[in-house]
Write a protein that holds these residues in place. Structure first.
Motif, mmCIF file in Angstrom:
data_model
loop_
_atom_site.group_PDB
_atom_site.id
_atom_site.type_symbol
_atom_site.label_atom_id
_atom_site.label_comp_id
_atom_site.label_asym_id
_atom_site.label_seq_id
_atom_site.Cartn_x
_atom_site.Cartn_y
_atom_site.Cartn_z
ATOM 1 N N VAL A 296 0.949 -1.063 -0.119
ATOM 2 C CA VAL A 296 0.219 0.445 -0.282
ATOM 3 C C VAL A 296 1.596 1.304 -0.138
ATOM 4 N N LEU A 297 2.122 1.065 1.328
ATOM 5 C CA LEU A 297 3.031 2.152 0.932
ATOM 6 C C LEU A 297 3.294 2.249 -1.119
ATOM 7 N N TYR A 298 4.665 1.343 -1.039
ATOM 8 C CA TYR A 298 4.507 1.499 -2.464
ATOM 9 C C TYR A 298 3.406 2.251 -3.824
ATOM 10 N N LEU A 299 2.383 1.486 -3.466
ATOM 11 C CA LEU A 299 1.341 2.156 -4.202
ATOM 12 C C LEU A 299 1.183 3.708 -4.242
ATOM 13 N N VAL A 300 1.122 4.370 -2.682
ATOM 14 C CA VAL A 300 0.823 5.443 -2.681
ATOM 15 C C VAL A 300 1.804 6.366 -2.875
ATOM 16 N N TYR A 301 3.196 5.421 -3.045
ATOM 17 C CA TYR A 301 4.470 6.261 -3.425
ATOM 18 C C TYR A 301 4.969 7.040 -5.128
ATOM 19 N N LEU A 302 4.074 5.117 -5.433
ATOM 20 C CA LEU A 302 4.083 6.002 -6.795
ATOM 21 C C LEU A 302 2.414 7.008 -6.999
ATOM 22 N N ILE B 65 -1.238 0.288 -12.647
ATOM 23 C CA ILE B 65 -0.275 0.042 -11.893
ATOM 24 C C ILE B 65 -1.122 0.527 -10.153
ATOM 25 N N ILE B 66 -2.183 1.531 -10.855
ATOM 26 C CA ILE B 66 -3.272 0.694 -9.805
ATOM 27 C C ILE B 66 -4.174 -0.040 -9.514
ATOM 28 N N PHE B 67 -4.260 -0.473 -10.507
ATOM 29 C CA PHE B 67 -4.962 -1.958 -10.392
ATOM 30 C C PHE B 67 -4.351 -3.418 -10.279
ATOM 31 N N PHE B 68 -3.122 -3.500 -10.370
ATOM 32 C CA PHE B 68 -1.772 -4.296 -10.021
ATOM 33 C C PHE B 68 -1.712 -4.553 -9.219
ATOM 34 N N ILE B 69 -1.034 -3.350 -8.319
ATOM 35 C CA ILE B 69 -0.330 -3.833 -7.073
ATOM 36 C C ILE B 69 -1.701 -2.762 -5.959
ATOM 37 N N GLY B 70 -3.018 -2.488 -6.677
ATOM 38 C CA GLY B 70 -3.859 -2.558 -5.209
ATOM 39 C C GLY B 70 -4.259 -3.732 -5.462
ATOM 40 N N PHE B 71 -4.066 -4.755 -7.139
ATOM 41 C CA PHE B 71 -5.163 -5.773 -6.790
ATOM 42 C C PHE B 71 -4.003 -6.647 -5.610
ATOM 43 N N TYR B 72 -3.044 -6.918 -5.120
ATOM 44 C CA TYR B 72 -1.820 -7.777 -5.508
ATOM 45 C C TYR B 72 -1.910 -7.186 -3.416
ATOM 46 N N SER B 73 -2.059 -5.922 -3.255
ATOM 47 C CA SER B 73 -1.995 -5.149 -1.793
ATOM 48 C C SER B 73 -3.334 -6.318 -0.694
ATOM 49 N N ILE B 74 -4.602 -5.916 -1.675
ATOM 50 C CA ILE B 74 -5.869 -6.645 -1.560
ATOM 51 C C ILE B 74 -5.527 -7.912 -0.998
ATOM 52 N N PHE B 75 -5.165 -8.863 -2.062
ATOM 53 C CA PHE B 75 -4.848 -9.592 -2.336
ATOM 54 C C PHE B 75 -4.033 -10.512 -1.024
ATOM 55 N N THR B 76 -2.797 -9.813 -0.450
ATOM 56 C CA THR B 76 -2.081 -9.982 0.394
ATOM 57 C C THR B 76 -2.981 -10.267 1.726
ATOM 58 N N PHE B 77 -3.770 -8.799 2.080
ATOM 59 C CA PHE B 77 -4.372 -8.393 3.016
ATOM 60 C C PHE B 77 -5.704 -9.674 3.276
#
Length: 194
Positions: free
Chosen positions: A25-31, A95-107
């Motif tokens: 999530v921090l990585y996504l917010v940074y991007l 970027i939003i879709f894939f990193i967002g998806f995998y952060s939710i996946f991990t959560f």
């Protein structure tokens, strides 16, 4: 070491997955912040964080034509790593879709393993989180295919193995849910007889 319950491997995994999800999530917010700053600098002719978030031609002297998209180059904090790519709306969306998806996946994995870390393994929370995780993986397939189709205007760049992986994960989790439901029913019957 036991796999489930308190002080087990699932306890360690849930803590690692929580840390992984927060980092994603921090990585996504940074991007996202980088894209916003780069956009603002590009169109307002400002220089905010210009050494960290750059746009331009980074192809080592190869001249770009007017029809070529701009490139972006973001320096990653606390490392020498650099993220590069085309500075387009489609790149931003992917970027939003894939990193967002995998952060939710991990959560979701964190929530499932957290539920498995309790002494009462078969509970409704774990079953609910497993069901949401399965549906999340299955719903990923049409969204992923649609985004890639609109980005590339072609179905040939849609990876069938990627689709098969998430479909398989979703279907296997649906089967696991049935085992958890049976375990929950047996646990309830056992509690009632005691």
């Amino acid at each position: 070491m036991k796999l489930i319950g308190e002080k087990s491997l699932s306890t360690i995994l849930n803590k690692l997955l929580l840390v992984g999800s927060v980092i994603q999530v921090l990585y996504l917010v940074y991007l996202i912040f980088g894209f916003i700053v780069a956009y603002y600098n590009l169109y307002q002719k400002t220089q905010y964080f210009s050494n960290t978030f750059k746009t331009g031609n980074f192809n080592n002297g190869v001249d770009k034509t007017a029809s070529d998209p701009l490139n972006f180059q973001f320096n990653m904090p606390l490392s020498d790593a650099v993220i590069k790519g085309d500075y387009t709306l489609y790149t931003f969306i992917s970027i939003i879709f894939f990193i967002g998806f995998y952060s939710i996946f991990t959560f979701y994995l964190f929530r499932i393993f957290k539920g498995m870390s309790s002494e009462i393994l078969f509970n409704t929370k774990v079953i609910r989180h497993l069901r949401q995780f399965a549906l999340f993986n299955i719903a990923f397939i049409p969204i992923y295919s649609t985004i890639l189709f609109f980005m590339d205007k072609s179905v040939y760049n849609i990876d069938p193995m990627f689709i098969l992986l998430h479909l398989t994960i979703g279907v296997i989790i649906l089967f696991i849910i049935e085992f958890f439901k049976k375990g929950y029913e047996l646990q309830l019957e056992n509690d009632l007889t005691i």
